[in-house]
Design an enzyme around this catalytic site. Structure first.
Site, PDB file in Angstrom:
ATOM      1  N   ARG A   1       0.832  -1.205   0.000  1.00  0.00           N
ATOM      2  CA  ARG A   1       0.000   0.000   0.000  1.00  0.00           C
ATOM      3  C   ARG A   1       0.870   1.259   0.000  1.00  0.00           C
ATOM      4  NH1 ARG A   1      -2.169   1.755   4.500  1.00  0.00           N
ATOM      5  NH2 ARG A   1      -2.486  -0.320   5.354  1.00  0.00           N
TER       6      ARG A   1
ATOM      7  N   LYS B   1      -8.777   5.324 -19.314  1.00  0.00           N
ATOM      8  CA  LYS B   1      -9.149   5.742 -20.663  1.00  0.00           C
ATOM      9  C   LYS B   1      -7.933   5.659 -21.604  1.00  0.00           C
ATOM     10  CE  LYS B   1     -12.845   6.356 -18.327  1.00  0.00           C
ATOM     11  NZ  LYS B   1     -13.296   7.623 -17.779  1.00  0.00           N
TER      12      LYS B   1
END
Ligand SMILES: *Cc1c(COP(=O)(O)O)cnc(C)c1O
Length: 389
Positions: free
Chosen positions: A55, A201
């Site tokens: 993390r 995207k």
């Protein structure tokens, strides 16, 4: 690996990540390996490890961060699980009694975040329709969050003008550059404090990974955003880090092709009897056209169009054979969506009308297929819904 002295062009930089932290020196692998490890054995002499727990940091995530920072020419990059995780982390740095100015037709998820979380935390949000005509902003403004060109109406905001406005109030400016990428538009060079991306995207580019990024030259802000990401627990996974590393390599060539396709399809649709109008960057006014020319190097591969009144968009979409009826954008395949019901459904009809999102509006995210096939698909579906003369 030594960094070449001559400045490399964008299309070369996306393929060759010369950044220092590329973790592939051991065997000379030409792409970084995927390190799935959640934890790393630490030195027992009290020195701090490069990586401890995933993390906080992971070599594959580090590789995508340095690759994107290199491509963008930014000092720092942070990778997140999604584009919304990147934006939410930016918003987590706001304080009570601060004001945020946002583009009025900002991405649906960003709108949802503002609606759900700002008021409860004593943060006010103003949705601004036209930043270009503003001469001042409220003094309590802490952040301006821009999207330009906008979704799905392709309105253009003068980034340098907003940077000037923000200076008066000491506010930070962030641009969501998802639609353009720095291949087309470079907000950091215009002086903004950070750029955010939905890496889902164009950066990843194949509809197979979710990712988000923050790029900034502000070292202090970077350090605190990094701590915020660790605390929020929202960084990018090793596998999706790799997916973006892979996608990034073809960013320039994909965008070249997709932009060329989009231009051809815009011309075709603008002359079609079933189409009311086509919306692409600069369509709204001469002023926006001039701004767009000044701050970007292309129109992108996403545009919208309105079907003539009385034509049902479902009838049209049902007759498409190649182009898929789906949200999202920036991938190799062409997608079409109906913003009013699929991406801006969280807005009230009045808010949609104000943002220029009519029920006849469709958004086309053009891919890299052969444009003749795309044109034929649109022509075929339109022939079913074109009213008889
Ligand atoms: C998709 C998108 C987002 C959100 O990204 P996710 O990766 O889906 O969380 C944010 N801004 C824009 C402009 C987008 O298109």
């Amino acid at each position: 690996m030594p960094i070449p002295d001559t400045p490399l062009s964008f299309a070369t930089r996306v393929v060759n990540d010369y950044s220092a932290s590329r973790p592939s020196e051991e065997y000379g692998a030409v792409i970084p390996p995927i390190y799935l490890a959640s934890t790393f054995a630490q030195p027992t002499d009290g020195t701090s490890p490069v990586y401890g727990y995933q993390r906080s940091g992971n070599p594959t995530r580090g590789a995508v961060e340095s690759a994107l920072a290199y491509v963008e020419g930014a000092r720092h990059c942070l990778a997140f699980a999604t584009g919304m995780a990147a934006s939410a982390t930016i918003f987590s740095s706001l304080h009570t009694n601060q004001r945020v100015l946002l583009t009025s037709s900002v991405y649906g998820g960003t709108f949802l975040f503002a609606q759900q979380f700002f008021a409860a935390r004593g943060i006010s949000a103003d949705f601004v329709e036209d930043f270009n005509s503003l001469q001042t902003i409220p003094e309590d403004t802490g952040l301006i969050f821009l999207e330009t060109p906008t979704n799905p109406t392709l309105r253009v905001t003068d980034i340098a003008h907003v940077v000037q406005l923000a200076k008066q109030a000491g506010a930070k400016v962030v641009v969501d550059n998802t639609f353009s990428t720095s291949y087309i538009q470079d907000p950091l060079k215009e002086g903004v404090d950070a750029v955010v991306y939905s890496g889902t995207k164009y950066l990843a580019g194949h509809s197979d990974a979710l990712a988000g990024f923050i790029l900034t030259n502000d070292h202090t802000w970077y350090e605190s955003l990094k701590i915020a990401s660790k605390a929020l627990g929202n960084p990018l996974s090793p596998f999706d880090s790799y997916s973006v590393i892979r996608g990034l390599k073809t960013l320039a060539i994909r965008l070249d092709r997709a932009q060329q396709n989009a231009l051809e399809l815009r011309k075709f649709l603008a002359n079609h009897p079933a189409v009311e109008r086509v919306l692409a960057p600069g369509w709204f006014s001469e002023q926006e056209k001039e701004i767009h020319r000044r701050q970007s190097r292309g129109d992108g591969a996403l545009f919208s169009f309105e079907l003539k009144k009385g034509i049902n968009f479902f009838d049209f979409a049902a007759h498409l054979k190649l182009i898929r009826f789906a949200v999202s954008l920036g991938s190799v395949e062409t997608l079409i969506c109906h913003p009013a019901t699929m991406i801006h459904e969280n807005l009230t009809p009045a808010e949609r009308a104000k943002a220029g999102i009519s029920d006849q509006l469709l958004r086309l995210a053009v891919g890299i297929e052969d444009v003749a096939d795309l044109r034929a698909d649109l022509a075929g579906a339109l022939s079913f819904v074109t009213p008889e003369k």
